[in-house]
Motif scaffolding. Structure first.
Motif: not given
Length: 381
Positions: A170, A177-178, A190-197, A212
Protein backbone atom coordinates in the motif's frame (compact mmCIF):
# COMPACT_ATOMS: atom_id res chain seq x y z
CA UNK A 1 27.11 20.12 16.20
CA UNK A 2 27.33 17.60 13.36
CA UNK A 3 25.22 14.49 13.65
CA UNK A 4 26.95 11.24 14.38
CA UNK A 5 26.78 8.46 11.85
CA UNK A 6 23.67 6.35 12.53
CA UNK A 7 25.64 3.12 12.30
CA UNK A 8 28.13 4.43 14.87
CA UNK A 9 25.27 5.44 17.16
CA UNK A 10 24.06 1.85 17.22
CA UNK A 11 27.57 0.38 17.27
CA UNK A 12 27.22 -1.27 13.85
CA UNK A 13 29.16 -1.60 10.62
CA UNK A 14 27.74 0.18 7.61
CA UNK A 15 25.32 -2.02 5.67
CA UNK A 16 24.30 -4.12 8.69
CA UNK A 17 21.34 -6.45 8.17
CA UNK A 18 17.85 -5.71 9.53
CA UNK A 19 18.06 -8.28 12.33
CA UNK A 20 21.42 -6.86 13.46
CA UNK A 21 19.95 -3.35 13.50
CA UNK A 22 16.98 -4.45 15.56
CA UNK A 23 19.16 -6.35 18.02
CA UNK A 24 21.54 -3.42 18.44
CA UNK A 25 18.69 -0.98 18.95
CA UNK A 26 17.10 -3.09 21.66
CA UNK A 27 20.39 -3.29 23.50
CA UNK A 28 21.13 0.45 23.21
CA UNK A 29 17.58 1.51 24.10
CA UNK A 30 17.68 -0.65 27.21
CA UNK A 31 21.14 0.63 28.17
CA UNK A 32 20.38 4.34 27.68
CA UNK A 33 16.76 4.56 28.79
CA UNK A 34 16.41 7.71 30.98
CA UNK A 35 14.57 5.82 33.70
CA UNK A 36 17.63 3.66 34.21
CA UNK A 37 20.12 6.57 34.04
CA UNK A 38 18.70 9.21 36.34
CA UNK A 39 22.25 10.20 37.35
CA UNK A 40 23.34 10.78 33.74
CA UNK A 41 22.08 14.15 32.38
CA UNK A 42 23.05 13.14 28.82
CA UNK A 43 21.06 9.89 28.86
CA UNK A 44 17.87 11.41 27.42
CA UNK A 45 19.68 13.02 24.47
CA UNK A 46 21.58 9.80 23.81
CA UNK A 47 18.35 7.81 24.00
CA UNK A 48 16.72 10.15 21.44
CA UNK A 49 19.79 9.83 19.21
CA UNK A 50 19.47 6.02 19.29
CA UNK A 51 15.77 6.22 18.42
CA UNK A 52 16.48 8.62 15.56
CA UNK A 53 19.09 6.26 14.15
CA UNK A 54 16.80 3.26 14.43
CA UNK A 55 13.91 5.13 12.80
CA UNK A 56 15.99 5.49 9.65
CA UNK A 57 17.90 2.22 9.55
CA UNK A 58 14.92 -0.03 10.33
CA UNK A 59 13.15 1.17 7.17
CA UNK A 60 14.48 -0.37 3.95
CA UNK A 61 13.75 2.71 1.83
CA UNK A 62 15.18 5.20 4.32
CA UNK A 63 18.19 2.97 4.95
CA UNK A 64 18.96 2.79 1.22
CA UNK A 65 18.72 6.59 0.97
CA UNK A 66 20.96 7.06 4.01
CA UNK A 67 23.56 4.57 2.75
CA UNK A 68 23.78 6.60 -0.49
CA UNK A 69 23.43 10.19 0.66
CA UNK A 70 24.02 10.13 4.41
CA UNK A 71 22.21 12.73 6.55
CA UNK A 72 21.66 14.89 3.47
CA UNK A 73 18.98 12.43 2.35
CA UNK A 74 16.63 13.78 5.01
CA UNK A 75 17.37 17.48 4.90
CA UNK A 76 14.45 19.69 3.88
CA UNK A 77 11.84 17.01 4.57
CA UNK A 78 13.36 14.28 2.42
CA UNK A 79 12.63 10.73 3.48
CA UNK A 80 9.38 11.45 5.27
CA UNK A 81 6.74 8.73 5.29
CA UNK A 82 3.04 9.43 4.70
CA UNK A 83 1.48 10.45 7.97
CA UNK A 84 4.82 10.54 9.84
CA UNK A 85 7.55 12.97 10.92
CA UNK A 86 10.97 13.52 9.43
CA UNK A 87 14.10 11.67 10.33
CA UNK A 88 14.83 13.67 13.43
CA UNK A 89 11.62 15.15 14.81
CA UNK A 90 9.35 14.22 17.67
CA UNK A 91 7.38 11.94 15.38
CA UNK A 92 10.41 9.72 14.93
CA UNK A 93 10.88 9.28 18.68
CA UNK A 94 7.28 8.14 19.13
CA UNK A 95 7.37 6.10 15.93
CA UNK A 96 10.53 4.24 16.84
CA UNK A 97 9.32 3.55 20.35
CA UNK A 98 6.02 2.25 18.93
CA UNK A 99 7.86 0.08 16.45
CA UNK A 100 10.08 -1.54 19.02
CA UNK A 101 6.96 -2.33 21.04
CA UNK A 102 5.53 -3.97 17.89
CA UNK A 103 8.79 -5.85 17.38
CA UNK A 104 8.79 -7.17 20.93
CA UNK A 105 5.09 -7.98 21.27
CA UNK A 106 3.74 -8.05 17.73
CA UNK A 107 4.02 -11.81 17.26
CA UNK A 108 2.25 -12.47 20.55
CA UNK A 109 -0.54 -10.00 19.78
CA UNK A 110 -0.99 -11.08 16.17
CA UNK A 111 0.65 -7.94 14.77
CA UNK A 112 2.86 -7.15 11.80
CA UNK A 113 5.35 -9.43 10.18
CA UNK A 114 8.98 -8.43 9.68
CA UNK A 115 9.34 -5.83 6.97
CA UNK A 116 6.04 -4.14 7.87
CA UNK A 117 3.82 -6.50 5.90
CA UNK A 118 0.75 -7.60 7.77
CA UNK A 119 -0.13 -11.25 8.20
CA UNK A 120 -3.00 -12.67 6.21
CA UNK A 121 -6.16 -12.54 8.30
CA UNK A 122 -7.52 -15.73 9.87
CA UNK A 123 -11.10 -16.57 8.98
CA UNK A 124 -13.88 -16.22 11.54
CA UNK A 125 -15.11 -19.15 13.64
CA UNK A 126 -18.65 -20.32 12.86
CA UNK A 127 -21.42 -21.74 15.04
CA UNK A 128 -23.97 -24.30 13.90
CA UNK A 129 -26.90 -25.35 16.13
CA UNK A 130 -27.94 -28.98 15.65
CA UNK A 131 -31.10 -30.49 17.12
CA UNK A 132 -31.21 -34.27 17.49
CA UNK A 133 -33.51 -36.82 19.14
CA UNK A 134 -32.75 -38.65 22.38
CA UNK A 135 -32.53 -41.89 20.41
CA UNK A 136 -29.87 -40.33 18.16
CA UNK A 137 -27.99 -39.10 21.21
CA UNK A 138 -28.08 -42.66 22.57
CA UNK A 139 -26.72 -44.39 19.47
CA UNK A 140 -24.69 -41.59 17.84
CA UNK A 141 -25.05 -40.72 14.17
CA UNK A 142 -23.43 -39.28 11.09
CA UNK A 143 -25.30 -36.28 9.77
CA UNK A 144 -24.90 -34.12 6.66
CA UNK A 145 -25.27 -30.39 7.18
CA UNK A 146 -25.05 -27.28 5.00
CA UNK A 147 -23.18 -24.33 6.46
CA UNK A 148 -23.35 -20.87 4.86
CA UNK A 149 -19.77 -19.64 4.97
CA UNK A 150 -17.00 -17.82 3.12
CA UNK A 151 -14.78 -20.18 1.11
CA UNK A 152 -11.54 -19.56 -0.76
CA UNK A 153 -12.12 -18.13 -4.23
CA UNK A 154 -11.10 -20.78 -6.74
CA UNK A 155 -10.46 -18.30 -9.56
CA UNK A 156 -7.74 -16.30 -7.79
CA UNK A 157 -6.83 -19.08 -5.32
CA UNK A 158 -7.41 -16.75 -2.40
CA UNK A 159 -5.01 -13.99 -3.49
CA UNK A 160 -7.81 -11.57 -4.41
CA UNK A 161 -5.97 -10.56 -7.61
CA UNK A 162 -7.10 -11.38 -11.13
CA UNK A 163 -5.08 -14.22 -12.56
CA UNK A 164 -3.65 -15.10 -9.16
CA UNK A 165 -1.26 -12.13 -9.12
CA UNK A 166 0.41 -10.89 -5.97
CA UNK A 167 -0.90 -7.88 -3.99
CA UNK A 168 1.33 -4.81 -3.87
CA UNK A 169 2.45 -2.75 -0.90
CA UNK A 170 0.00 0.00 0.00
CA UNK A 171 1.54 3.38 -1.00
CA UNK A 172 -0.27 5.28 1.76
CA UNK A 173 1.04 3.32 4.74
CA UNK A 174 4.06 1.67 3.06
CA UNK A 175 2.76 -1.75 4.07
CA UNK A 176 2.35 -0.96 7.76
CA UNK A 177 -1.47 -1.11 7.71
CA UNK A 178 -1.50 2.04 9.86
CA UNK A 179 -0.82 5.73 9.37
CA UNK A 180 0.47 8.18 11.96
CA UNK A 181 -0.53 11.80 12.37
CA UNK A 182 1.33 14.29 14.53
CA UNK A 183 -0.78 16.21 17.06
CA UNK A 184 1.56 18.37 19.07
CA UNK A 185 3.90 16.16 21.06
CA UNK A 186 1.71 13.09 20.53
CA UNK A 187 1.58 10.76 17.55
CA UNK A 188 -1.85 9.31 16.76
CA UNK A 189 -1.94 5.99 14.93
CA UNK A 190 -4.96 4.96 12.83
CA UNK A 191 -5.89 2.14 10.49
CA UNK A 192 -4.87 2.98 6.95
CA UNK A 193 -7.97 4.12 4.98
CA UNK A 194 -6.55 2.93 1.65
CA UNK A 195 -5.89 -0.73 2.48
CA UNK A 196 -8.16 -1.04 5.55
CA UNK A 197 -5.23 -2.19 7.63
CA UNK A 198 -4.09 -5.00 5.33
CA UNK A 199 -0.86 -3.25 4.34
CA UNK A 200 -1.41 -4.33 0.74
CA UNK A 201 -3.65 -3.35 -2.13
CA UNK A 202 -4.76 -5.17 -5.25
CA UNK A 203 -4.45 -3.18 -8.45
CA UNK A 204 -6.44 -5.66 -10.52
CA UNK A 205 -9.08 -7.27 -8.24
CA UNK A 206 -10.49 -10.68 -9.04
CA UNK A 207 -13.79 -10.39 -10.91
CA UNK A 208 -15.38 -13.14 -8.79
CA UNK A 209 -14.43 -12.19 -5.23
CA UNK A 210 -13.71 -8.48 -5.93
CA UNK A 211 -10.37 -8.62 -4.18
CA UNK A 212 -11.53 -10.38 -1.01
CA UNK A 213 -9.95 -13.73 -1.83
CA UNK A 214 -13.11 -15.56 -0.76
CA UNK A 215 -16.77 -15.89 -1.72
CA UNK A 216 -19.99 -16.69 0.15
CA UNK A 217 -21.30 -20.22 -0.43
CA UNK A 218 -23.22 -23.03 1.27
CA UNK A 219 -20.81 -25.76 2.22
CA UNK A 220 -21.88 -29.39 2.72
CA UNK A 221 -20.21 -31.26 5.57
CA UNK A 222 -20.60 -34.71 7.06
CA UNK A 223 -20.49 -34.58 10.86
CA UNK A 224 -19.98 -37.52 13.24
CA UNK A 225 -22.03 -37.12 16.42
CA UNK A 226 -20.71 -39.47 19.14
CA UNK A 227 -23.04 -41.48 21.36
CA UNK A 228 -23.79 -39.88 24.72
CA UNK A 229 -23.96 -36.21 23.68
CA UNK A 230 -26.37 -33.97 25.56
CA UNK A 231 -27.73 -30.47 25.27
CA UNK A 232 -24.81 -28.04 25.40
CA UNK A 233 -22.22 -30.46 24.01
CA UNK A 234 -19.87 -28.59 21.66
CA UNK A 235 -18.07 -30.30 18.79
CA UNK A 236 -15.14 -28.47 17.16
CA UNK A 237 -14.23 -29.03 13.52
CA UNK A 238 -10.83 -27.42 12.99
CA UNK A 239 -10.37 -25.43 9.78
CA UNK A 240 -14.02 -25.78 8.73
CA UNK A 241 -14.99 -22.16 9.49
CA UNK A 242 -14.71 -19.15 7.22
CA UNK A 243 -11.78 -18.97 4.82
CA UNK A 244 -9.12 -16.43 5.75
CA UNK A 245 -8.57 -13.14 3.93
CA UNK A 246 -5.87 -13.06 1.28
CA UNK A 247 -4.94 -16.70 1.78
CA UNK A 248 -5.03 -16.64 5.58
CA UNK A 249 -5.91 -19.80 7.55
CA UNK A 250 -9.54 -20.82 7.94
CA UNK A 251 -11.42 -20.48 11.22
CA UNK A 252 -13.08 -23.35 13.05
CA UNK A 253 -16.66 -24.61 13.02
CA UNK A 254 -18.34 -25.25 16.38
CA UNK A 255 -21.43 -27.46 16.44
CA UNK A 256 -23.66 -26.97 19.48
CA UNK A 257 -25.96 -29.90 20.26
CA UNK A 258 -29.53 -29.63 21.49
CA UNK A 259 -31.28 -32.89 22.42
CA UNK A 260 -35.04 -32.65 21.90
CA UNK A 261 -37.45 -33.40 24.74
CA UNK A 262 -38.72 -37.00 24.71
CA UNK A 263 -42.32 -38.12 25.13
CA UNK A 264 -41.44 -41.02 27.44
CA UNK A 265 -38.00 -40.53 28.94
CA UNK A 266 -36.55 -37.69 30.96
CA UNK A 267 -32.79 -37.38 31.12
CA UNK A 268 -30.57 -36.33 34.01
CA UNK A 269 -26.92 -36.74 33.10
CA UNK A 270 -26.50 -40.33 31.96
CA UNK A 271 -29.59 -41.56 33.84
CA UNK A 272 -33.08 -41.87 32.40
CA UNK A 273 -36.39 -41.58 34.23
CA UNK A 274 -39.64 -43.09 33.04
CA UNK A 275 -42.96 -42.43 34.83
CA UNK A 276 -45.21 -45.48 34.44
CA UNK A 277 -48.91 -45.55 35.41
CA UNK A 278 -49.85 -48.56 37.55
CA UNK A 279 -53.40 -49.65 38.34
CA UNK A 280 -54.58 -49.43 41.92
CA UNK A 281 -55.14 -53.19 42.01
CA UNK A 282 -51.64 -53.99 40.67
CA UNK A 283 -50.01 -51.61 43.14
CA UNK A 284 -51.94 -53.22 46.00
CA UNK A 285 -51.69 -56.85 44.99
CA UNK A 286 -48.35 -56.90 43.10
CA UNK A 287 -47.88 -57.84 39.47
CA UNK A 288 -45.64 -57.45 36.42
CA UNK A 289 -45.54 -54.55 33.96
CA UNK A 290 -43.64 -54.10 30.71
CA UNK A 291 -41.65 -50.89 30.20
CA UNK A 292 -39.76 -49.57 27.13
CA UNK A 293 -36.02 -48.92 27.05
CA UNK A 294 -34.18 -46.26 25.04
CA UNK A 295 -32.54 -48.83 22.79
CA UNK A 296 -35.99 -49.86 21.50
CA UNK A 297 -36.25 -52.95 23.67
CA UNK A 298 -38.58 -53.97 26.53
CA UNK A 299 -38.04 -54.91 30.15
CA UNK A 300 -40.40 -56.63 32.56
CA UNK A 301 -40.60 -55.09 36.01
CA UNK A 302 -42.22 -56.69 39.06
CA UNK A 303 -44.33 -54.32 41.13
CA UNK A 304 -43.99 -55.08 44.86
CA UNK A 305 -47.17 -55.54 46.84
CA UNK A 306 -48.46 -52.37 48.47
CA UNK A 307 -46.45 -49.98 46.24
CA UNK A 308 -47.24 -46.25 46.49
CA UNK A 309 -47.05 -43.47 43.91
CA UNK A 310 -43.52 -42.10 43.53
CA UNK A 311 -41.78 -45.37 44.32
CA UNK A 312 -38.76 -45.90 42.07
CA UNK A 313 -37.11 -49.04 40.78
CA UNK A 314 -33.76 -49.14 39.02
CA UNK A 315 -32.81 -50.92 35.81
CA UNK A 316 -29.03 -50.93 35.83
CA UNK A 317 -27.09 -49.91 32.69
CA UNK A 318 -30.30 -49.12 30.78
CA UNK A 319 -29.58 -45.39 30.66
CA UNK A 320 -27.48 -43.23 28.31
CA UNK A 321 -23.89 -44.11 27.35
CA UNK A 322 -21.09 -41.99 28.78
CA UNK A 323 -19.77 -39.56 26.15
CA UNK A 324 -16.13 -40.57 26.56
CA UNK A 325 -16.64 -44.20 27.45
CA UNK A 326 -17.17 -45.71 30.85
CA UNK A 327 -20.39 -47.65 30.46
CA UNK A 328 -24.03 -46.57 30.70
CA UNK A 329 -26.17 -44.81 33.23
CA UNK A 330 -29.25 -46.39 34.82
CA UNK A 331 -32.94 -46.19 34.08
CA UNK A 332 -35.36 -45.42 36.91
CA UNK A 333 -39.00 -46.49 36.79
CA UNK A 334 -41.25 -44.19 38.82
CA UNK A 335 -44.69 -45.55 39.62
CA UNK A 336 -47.82 -43.44 39.38
CA UNK A 337 -50.70 -45.32 41.02
CA UNK A 338 -53.77 -44.50 38.99
CA UNK A 339 -57.25 -43.91 40.42
CA UNK A 340 -59.96 -45.48 38.22
CA UNK A 341 -62.55 -43.20 36.62
CA UNK A 342 -66.01 -43.69 35.03
CA UNK A 343 -66.90 -46.48 37.44
CA UNK A 344 -69.96 -48.69 36.91
CA UNK A 345 -72.50 -49.15 39.67
CA UNK A 346 -71.12 -52.56 40.54
CA UNK A 347 -67.52 -51.19 40.73
CA UNK A 348 -68.64 -48.41 43.05
CA UNK A 349 -70.44 -50.95 45.24
CA UNK A 350 -67.33 -53.11 45.47
CA UNK A 351 -65.14 -50.14 46.30
CA UNK A 352 -67.47 -49.02 49.09
CA UNK A 353 -67.41 -52.52 50.49
CA UNK A 354 -63.62 -52.50 50.19
CA UNK A 355 -63.47 -49.14 51.95
CA UNK A 356 -65.50 -50.47 54.88
CA UNK A 357 -63.04 -53.34 55.23
CA UNK A 358 -59.90 -51.16 54.92
CA UNK A 359 -59.81 -49.19 58.13
CA UNK A 360 -56.40 -50.59 59.10
CA UNK A 361 -54.92 -50.89 55.58
CA UNK A 362 -53.92 -47.25 55.06
CA UNK A 363 -50.93 -46.52 57.35
CA UNK A 364 -50.00 -43.29 55.59
CA UNK A 365 -53.51 -41.87 56.00
CA UNK A 366 -53.60 -42.87 59.65
CA UNK A 367 -50.27 -41.20 60.32
CA UNK A 368 -51.30 -38.01 58.51
CA UNK A 369 -54.61 -37.55 60.27
CA UNK A 370 -53.01 -38.33 63.62
CA UNK A 371 -50.61 -35.46 62.99
CA UNK A 372 -53.53 -33.21 61.97
CA UNK A 373 -55.38 -34.00 65.20
CA UNK A 374 -52.31 -33.21 67.29
CA UNK A 375 -51.91 -29.91 65.41
CA UNK A 376 -55.48 -28.84 66.08
CA UNK A 377 -55.18 -29.82 69.74
CA UNK A 378 -52.05 -27.72 70.12
CA UNK A 379 -53.79 -24.72 68.53
CA UNK A 380 -56.67 -24.99 70.99
CA UNK A 381 -54.22 -25.08 73.89
Amino acid sequence: MAKRDYYDVLGLQKGAAADEIKKAYRSKAKELHPDRNSDNPKAEDQFKEVNEAYEVLKDAEKKAAYDRFGHAAFEGGMGQRPGGGGAGGQGDFASAFSDVFDDLFGDFMGGRQPGGRQRATRGADLRYNMRITLEEAYSGLQKSIKVPTAVTCTKCEGSGAEGGGEPTTCPTCAGMGKVRAQQGFFTVERTCPTCSGMGQIIKNPCSVCHGQGRVERDRALSVNIPAGVETGTRIRLGGEGEAGMRGGPSGDLYIFIEVAKHDIFEREGNNLFCRVPVSMATAALSGDIEVPTIDGGRSRVKIPEGSQSGRQMRLRSKGMPALRGGGHGDMFIEMAVETPVNLTGRQKELLREFEDLSEENNPESEGFFRSVKNFWDSMKG
